[in-house]
Design an enzyme around this catalytic site. Structure first.
Site, PDB file in Angstrom:
ATOM      1  N   GLY A  10      34.904  31.213  52.142  1.00 11.14           N
ATOM      2  CA  GLY A  10      34.708  31.789  53.479  1.00 11.14           C
ATOM      3  C   GLY A  10      33.983  30.882  54.445  1.00 11.14           C
ATOM      4  O   GLY A  10      33.542  31.318  55.504  1.00 11.14           O
ATOM      5  N   GLY A  13      38.403  27.972  57.884  1.00 12.09           N
ATOM      6  CA  GLY A  13      39.795  28.431  57.900  1.00 12.09           C
ATOM      7  C   GLY A  13      39.947  29.952  57.914  1.00 12.09           C
ATOM      8  O   GLY A  13      39.180  30.670  58.563  1.00 12.09           O
ATOM      9  N   TYR A 140      52.110  25.532  43.952  1.00 14.50           N
ATOM     10  CA  TYR A 140      51.478  26.468  44.893  1.00 14.50           C
ATOM     11  C   TYR A 140      52.235  27.798  44.922  1.00 14.50           C
ATOM     12  O   TYR A 140      51.631  28.876  44.843  1.00 14.50           O
ATOM     13  CB  TYR A 140      51.469  25.809  46.271  1.00 14.50           C
ATOM     14  CG  TYR A 140      50.802  26.601  47.374  1.00 14.50           C
ATOM     15  CD1 TYR A 140      49.407  26.666  47.468  1.00 14.50           C
ATOM     16  CD2 TYR A 140      51.556  27.244  48.351  1.00 14.50           C
ATOM     17  CE1 TYR A 140      48.797  27.371  48.500  1.00 14.50           C
ATOM     18  CE2 TYR A 140      50.952  27.945  49.380  1.00 14.50           C
ATOM     19  CZ  TYR A 140      49.566  28.010  49.453  1.00 14.50           C
ATOM     20  OH  TYR A 140      48.969  28.704  50.484  1.00 14.50           O
TER      21      TYR A 140
END
Ligand code: NDP
Length: 234
Positions: A10, A13, A140
């Site tokens: 956090g 982004g 990914y």
């Protein structure tokens, strides 16, 4: 009511936008970070989600500061893009270990406190490519698709205790992660987005906040796209 919220990754982004959105609504918000500074107004705990010990210690610190985590947003993630034939075991495993196994570690740890409280919200940040696939991102996409099966299993396991587990699947968001893509690649992606623009980090944060809200009490095991239509049909 002010809740105890934890957002992994956090410090920048999408994760930072999510953390700020909860804080603006009056929640107590902790973030995990590995590098850099803790953004003002947030409680930061150092944590690498590839380590179960780190995750456990971070949760302990958050619990001591703001009480048991009632809302977990598993956002930490990395890419190591390359074509399958060039992808090393390390490229594959590092991405799975952070994006999928790291989420498992955080969600497992969070569920302990939530089961005791008999309430909780778990929101996992996946990606449009988890369902559509993406050339050069087999590692990914596999990690992000894995989150869907994971979330739905968790949703079935702990739903009866008042805990929901949902997935948010953003499309293209301008952050450090996507800044490394070439202009050609970005233009190519944009052409496929019906809304003809990228998402803002706040647009992703808004949906995460909704899923964590009382209004979303009857939504679990869902995959909510925030992708401008990019992934329609998947
Ligand atoms: P960024 O690269 O800007 O931020 C990634 C965050 O994840 C950072 O806070 C980073 O921490 C953290 N992180 C990475 N690895 C670890 C780790 N091992 N342990 C703890 N924290 C870690 O990415 P975005 O904000 O763009 O992405 C956030 C999430 O959204 C990711 O899961 C990503 O896959 C997903 N997503 C992003 C999209 C986009 O277009 N940007 C689209 C769809 C999904 P640190 O600063 O310490 O490195």
């Amino acid at each position: 009511m002010s809740r105890s919220v934890l957002v992994t990754g956090g410090n920048r982004g999408i994760g930072l936008a999510i953390a700020k959105a909860f804080a603006a609504a009056g929640d107590k918000v902790a973030i995990t970070y590995r590098s850099g500074e803790v953004p003002e107004g947030l409680f930061g705990v150092k944590c690498d989600v590839t380590s179960a010990e780190d995750v456990d210690r971070a949760f302990g610190e958050v619990e001591a500061q703001q009480g048991p985590v009632e809302v977990l947003v598993a956002n930490a993630g990395i890419t190591r893009d390359t074509l399958l034939l060039r992808m090393s075991d390390e490229d594959f495993e590092a991405v799975l270990d952070t994006n999928l196994v790291g989420t498992f570690r955080a969600a497992k740890r969070a569920s302990k406190g939530m089961l005791r409280l008999k309430r909780g919200r778990i929101v996992l940040i996946s990606s449009v490519v988890g369902l559509s696939g993406s050339a050069g991102q087999a590692n990914y996409a596999a990690s992000k698709a894995g989150l869907v099966g994971f979330a739905r299993s968790v949703a079935r396991e702990i739903g009866s205790r008042g805990i929901t587990c949902n997935v948010v699947a953003p499309g293209f968001v301008q952050t450090d992660m996507t800044a490394v893509l070439s202009e050609d690649r970005k233009a190519e992606i944009l052409k496929q987005v019906p809304l003809n623009r990228y998402a803002t980090t706040d647009e992703v944060a808004g949906v995460v906040r909704f899923l964590a809200s009382e209004e979303a009490a009857y939504i679990t095991g869902a995959v909510i796209p925030v992708d401008g239509g990019l992934g329609m049909g998947h």
